[in-house]
Motif scaffolding. Sequence first.
Motif, short mmCIF file in Angstrom:
data_model
loop_
_atom_site.label_atom_id
_atom_site.label_comp_id
_atom_site.label_asym_id
_atom_site.label_seq_id
_atom_site.Cartn_x
_atom_site.Cartn_y
_atom_site.Cartn_z
N THR A 120 -6.41 -2.00 7.49
CA THR A 120 -7.25 -0.72 7.18
C THR A 120 -7.16 0.15 8.57
O THR A 120 -7.14 1.32 8.68
CB THR A 120 -8.61 -1.19 6.89
OG1 THR A 120 -8.44 -1.87 5.79
CG2 THR A 120 -9.66 0.02 6.71
N LEU A 178 -4.02 1.80 9.15
CA LEU A 178 -3.70 3.06 8.15
C LEU A 178 -4.77 3.99 8.65
O LEU A 178 -4.13 5.34 8.42
CB LEU A 178 -3.88 2.56 6.70
CG LEU A 178 -3.09 1.52 5.98
CD1 LEU A 178 -3.72 1.06 4.86
CD2 LEU A 178 -1.68 2.40 6.03
N TYR A 216 0.78 3.92 -2.81
CA TYR A 216 0.42 5.37 -2.61
C TYR A 216 1.29 6.45 -2.70
O TYR A 216 0.93 7.32 -3.10
CB TYR A 216 -0.27 5.24 -0.87
CG TYR A 216 -0.70 6.59 -0.46
CD1 TYR A 216 -2.03 6.89 -0.78
CD2 TYR A 216 0.04 7.17 0.50
CE1 TYR A 216 -2.36 8.21 -0.54
CE2 TYR A 216 -0.48 8.46 0.89
CZ TYR A 216 -1.60 8.89 0.43
OH TYR A 216 -2.06 9.95 1.09
N LEU A 229 -9.74 3.66 1.64
CA LEU A 229 -9.28 2.65 2.48
C LEU A 229 -9.92 1.32 2.44
O LEU A 229 -9.41 0.18 2.60
CB LEU A 229 -8.66 3.07 3.98
CG LEU A 229 -7.33 4.22 3.86
CD1 LEU A 229 -7.34 4.65 5.24
CD2 LEU A 229 -6.07 3.53 3.42
N TYR A 284 0.80 -1.20 0.01
CA TYR A 284 -0.02 0.04 0.12
C TYR A 284 0.80 1.28 0.09
O TYR A 284 0.75 2.15 -0.90
CB TYR A 284 -0.92 0.00 1.20
CG TYR A 284 -1.70 1.22 1.17
CD1 TYR A 284 -2.84 1.47 0.50
CD2 TYR A 284 -1.14 2.41 2.15
CE1 TYR A 284 -3.35 2.79 0.71
CE2 TYR A 284 -1.79 3.47 2.16
CZ TYR A 284 -3.23 3.80 1.45
OH TYR A 284 -3.49 5.11 1.53
N HIS A 310 -4.27 -2.92 -4.42
CA HIS A 310 -4.09 -1.47 -4.04
C HIS A 310 -4.24 -0.42 -5.27
O HIS A 310 -4.87 0.51 -5.44
CB HIS A 310 -2.98 -1.33 -3.29
CG HIS A 310 -2.92 -1.96 -1.90
ND1 HIS A 310 -3.97 -1.63 -0.96
CD2 HIS A 310 -2.01 -2.54 -1.39
CE1 HIS A 310 -3.86 -2.16 0.18
NE2 HIS A 310 -2.66 -2.78 0.11
#
Length: 270
Positions: A195, A198, A27, A213, A23, A108
């Motif tokens: 999740t 994050l 990201y 998310l 992720y 992702h």
Amino acid sequence: MQTEKRESLSIVVNSTAYYLLSYLLVYMLFQFTTCIASNIFEIPNTLFYNRIEFNVRPEVWTFDSVKVVFSAGYAFLFLISITFLVVVIKALELNGMLRLFFLWGFIHSVSLLFGSFIVGAFNFEGFGIVLSYLYLVDTAKMLLLFSGFLLLIAIGMSMVKPLLFSANIYFNYLSPEMRPSFRMYQFVLPFLISTLVLLMLKYPTTLYETLLLIIPFFMIMPLFWGIGRFPVFYFEETEKSIRVNYRLVFITLGIYLLYRVVLGIGINIG
């Protein structure tokens, strides 16, 4: 074959670590692409752990700059997703744990790409900014939203077998009876735990970021139906062990600590 509690925990920990690592890579590549695109129009920005601040007045933005800056990252996400998918397909029958990184990375990149269309259709953030400048009517936005959901689920359905084949990391075979527990330990629990992690790390988050998310769930949702239709998957007969990869865990913790500290201060780009 039933997995012991310690073995189950090892599967969850390893998969969660790869979820978080992949992720962050996807990201940050997306964020850096957006920052670089803004510099094309000489728009300085500051990159934080949960957002990009553009250091210009609103009237400086033009249609062209909005279109390029807020779509460049999504174009790059498409390229990343194709790259991850190729690696996943090529390594389908390999039993290396690193394959989890590419599986989660594909999920992702696709989730961020289509999730931005779904959430952005009715939210003035992310790709929604581009849509707002296009003055789309509500009907078009609804079509975009439902199309995005259907594509996410369709892609998730096509990935059911590759996801199940990741069992060859730990087992010599995967029977229909083993699949529900494997689904829980390899995918569902890592998604839920990651999740929550994050959400805490990126606090405060906007509704847009929070929904993004959650979007990966729709990629793994097809694992909840039809997985019993496959025959028993037989893998290599070599002896396998199920244990926590502590190096992976420590690397993940170190990278996220660095990410949160450095980007908590912010990096000026341009």
